[in-house]
Design an enzyme around this catalytic site. Structure first.
Site, PDB file in Angstrom:
ATOM      1  N   CYS A   2       0.765  -1.290  -0.058  1.00  0.00           N
ATOM      2  CA  CYS A   2       0.010   0.112  -0.043  1.00  0.00           C
ATOM      3  C   CYS A   2       1.009   1.230  -0.123  1.00  0.00           C
ATOM      4  O   CYS A   2       2.173   1.255   0.022  1.00  0.00           O
ATOM      5  CB  CYS A   2      -0.848   0.120   1.263  1.00  0.00           C
ATOM      6  N   ARG A  51      -5.008   1.615  -0.022  1.00  0.00           N
ATOM      7  CA  ARG A  51      -4.851   0.382   0.157  1.00  0.00           C
ATOM      8  C   ARG A  51      -5.064  -0.513  -1.114  1.00  0.00           C
ATOM      9  O   ARG A  51      -5.896  -0.287  -1.754  1.00  0.00           O
ATOM     10  CB  ARG A  51      -5.988  -0.035   1.140  1.00  0.00           C
ATOM     11  N   ASP A 106      -3.151  -9.000   8.778  1.00  0.00           N
ATOM     12  CA  ASP A 106      -1.656  -8.871   9.364  1.00  0.00           C
ATOM     13  C   ASP A 106      -1.632  -7.560  10.166  1.00  0.00           C
ATOM     14  O   ASP A 106      -0.772  -7.568  10.984  1.00  0.00           O
ATOM     15  CB  ASP A 106      -0.640  -9.344   8.514  1.00  0.00           C
ATOM     16  N   SER A 372       8.990 -13.337  -6.904  1.00  0.00           N
ATOM     17  CA  SER A 372      10.393 -12.986  -7.888  1.00  0.00           C
ATOM     18  C   SER A 372      11.613 -13.633  -7.101  1.00  0.00           C
ATOM     19  O   SER A 372      11.737 -13.890  -5.812  1.00  0.00           O
ATOM     20  CB  SER A 372      10.439 -11.598  -8.390  1.00  0.00           C
TER      21      SER A 372
END
Length: 642
Positions: A2, A51, A106, A372
């Protein structure tokens, strides 16, 4: 993932500060188009937030309020990133402290951890993060950034207060509010020109810095930030475990597999970038175990015989992933540069960020999160340059005076003569010759191009303190340590964050995980560089995970035909026009750059990386200083769910 912004005032004008936030929040709307423009304030502080939702999508809104039962709204949180062990943290906080949670996300785990464990909470977070927690009782804001610097956090403190944000452009919009100006830091400009990126904690604006990776800070109204380092990577080899070398390889595979599993936690679709090299292929091969419908993404260019997309496609087929390719034309490449530089905030002269921008844009049509392979080279010894101390070992036995004589001799040897480079490099200490994975300009060329050149502004400004932490280490570990603090967080992670966030795409990097690091840091030089290859232990660990055709392939990345394009019709005219139109002639010797361009076109010298370094700066200066270039930045309207 975010975008956050906060303004802590010096004079209890939080309500007025909230009125100044909308522009700062809006200019990084790409970081959070799902819920843009969330704000909260009290008398001292104002928070803004965009967000991009992945977990507990219907709830976990920010700015987030949380507190213990006796004071349920004591804290306010704005938080960028993901903490992958949040389920385990929530369970521990509930069991040991009776913590009460009202969402499934979280964010509450982060603020509850801070309440119960204080600043030490950051040591328990396994993930990528930059966050701010305002304590309404102590009237203090706590800022923190993850161990490796995956997520950014910019800072500026003036007479009117402290502003912090996920993007520098948001801080720039609030500088006057806190009584600061926009003067450039010419030393940082010189560092950029040499290194191809701006090293932390600097930015190109004198009054704006970055909270460094592995650091946290506390700020009270009217006071400057008090910054502390909580994580310093230490690459100290340990003995081979009782089970022998294979036990070491098995442990690497185990922790990497666990890291990928935790990085797959999301309530949205997760894909993976795939270049065809060992790092990204390993991540994708482990990810497909958790998502059989995994989509992988790569990019290439319109130049016959150059693209590596076929290798990536072969890897995707071998692991059973659906594969998507984006081919970038030279015209697309050139047209995108102003937009890309705007998203970067500060220039980064790594041409690989352009294909990264395009593959991120393509991936965002299919998924909302990608994995990645960034960080594997720094942790496991993947760069070929790490073999240099082995080739220069005979010089270590020579007296210092004799080594210096060899260096003077190398200066008299004609360019291109065999042995000249070896003598030159062997004459220097490690601290003198190595300051990261890139160098655009030597001193002579720098002096010719940079009008603001100062000989006292050298690479040791950046590396001296870092080297001081590694006395007694073996030279390869020292080089890795330098790259962890310079190239990784200055180039690799900046382009990863900025180019994916430009497209409202979250990028996750399972190699840069505390548990993976704990195993990697114990490897000896022989376990990293052995049998004529790099990342030897990692390759052994991945023998049963990645396809055989990838296992010993050299690092690929997303290669860019920059040398060819700058000399040909693809980019030469664009480069010439960029130089001619620039208003940065008081910093850059523009005629000298034009001469470099013509020299490059004639084929007498390969100036491609030096030219690209200067050209990116000229575009940056045109956007952020002259305000002559206005990139076409559209509002993103991506859906919440994919």
């Amino acid at each position: 993932m975010c975008g956050l912004v906060g303004l802590l005032t010096s004079d209890r004008t939080g309500a007025r500060a909230a009125e100044d936030l909308p522009d700062a929040v809006h200019c990084m709307r790409h970081r959070g188009p799902d819920e843009p423009g969330g704000t909260w304030n009290d008398d001292d502080i104002a928070f803004g937030f965009n967000r991009l939702s992945f977990i507990d999508i219907e709830h976990s809104h920010q700015p987030l309020r949380w507190g213990p039962p006796e004071s349920p709204e004591r804290y306010a949180l704005v938080y960028n990133g993901e903490v992958y062990n949040y389920l385990e943290l929530r369970e521990q906080l509930q069991r040991d402290h009776g913590a009460v949670f009202h969402t499934e996300g979280d964010g509450e785990a982060v603020v509850a951890a801070f309440h119960h464990w204080g600043a030490d909470c950051v040591r328990r977070l396994r993930g990528m993060f930059a966050f701010a927690i305002w304590d309404t009782e102590t009237r203090m804001v706590f800022l923190a950034r993850d161990q490796f610097g995956i997520k950014p956090l910019f800072l500026a403190t003036g007479p009117g207060g402290t502003v912090f944000a996920s993007e520098k452009k948001s801080v720039l919009s609030l500088l006057s509010t806190v009584g600061l100006g926009t003067d450039l830091d010419l030393r940082a400009v010189e560092h950029y020109t040499v290194l191809q990126y701006v090293p932390e904690p600097e930015t190109l604006h004198r009054d704006i810095t970055r909270l460094e990776s592995g650091c946290h800070a506390t700020v009270s109204p009217g006071e400057p930030p008090r910054i502390e380092r909580y994580f310093t990577p230490k690459l100290i080899a340990s003995p081979v475990p009782a089970g022998g070398e294979q036990a070491r390889y098995d442990r690497i595979a185990e922790v990497l597999s666990d890291s990928v599993a935790k990085h797959m936690r999301a309530d949205v679709t997760v894909g993976s970038f795939l270049s065809g090299g060992i790092d990204s292929t390993a991540i994708a091969a482990l990810a497909i175990r958790h998502n059989p419908d995994l989509i992988t993404f790569t990019t290439g260019f319109e130049r016959e015989g150059y693209s590596e997309v076929d290798v990536a496609a072969e890897s995707a087929e071998a692991i059973g992933a659906r594969h998507v390719v984006k081919v970038v034309s030279p015209a697309e490449f050139a047209a995108s540069i102003p937009e890309i530089v705007w998203y970067l905030d500060d220039p980064v002269a790594d041409p690989a960020l352009v294909p990264l921008y395009f593959v991120a844009k393509e991936a965002r049509k299919h998924v909302k999160v990608v994995l990645s392979g960034e960080g594997a080279d720094e942790l496991f010894g993947g760069y070929t340059i790490y073999r240099e101390p082995l080739s220069l070992k005979p010089f270590d036995r020579l007296p210092r005076g004799l080594r210096r004589s060899a260096g003077r001799l190398s200066e008299r040897i004609p360019e291109g003569t065999r042995g000249k480079s070896l003598l030159h490099r062997g004459s220097m200490t490690l601290e003198e010759r190595y300051y990261g994975n890139a160098r655009s300009f030597d001193d002579a060329r720098l002096r010719a191009v940079l009008k603001t050149y100062r000989p006292e502004w050298t690479h040791t400004d950046v590396t001296a303190d870092i080297y001081a932490q590694t006395q007694g280490w073996d030279p390869v570990a020292r080089m890795q340590h330098i790259d962890l603090f310079t190239w990784l967080r200055g180039d690799i992670l900046v382009k990863a964050d900025k180019m994916t966030m430009a497209n409202s795409l979250e990028l996750r990097v399972p190699f840069l995980d505390p548990e993976v690091f704990e195993v990697a840091r114990q490897l000896s030089t022989d376990e990293k560089l052995s049998h004529g290859t790099t990342k030897y232990a990692l390759r052994r660990a991945l023998e049963q995970i990645v396809p055989a055709h990838v296992l010993h392939r050299k690092k690929l990345g997303f290669p860019v035909p920059l040398r060819h394009w700058l000399a040909g019709t693809e980019l030469y005219d664009w480069a010439r026009e960029t130089i001619a139109a620039s208003g940065a002639g008081h910093i850059i010797d523009l005629p000298a750059v034009s001469a470099m361009l013509d020299e490059h076109r004639a084929g007498t010298v390969d100036n491609s990386r030096r030219l690209w370094t200067v050209l990116v700066f000229l575009v940056w200066h045109g956007i952020f200083v002259e305000e002559r270039i206005t990139p076409d930045i559209a509002d993103h309207t991506y859906p919440v769910r994919l």
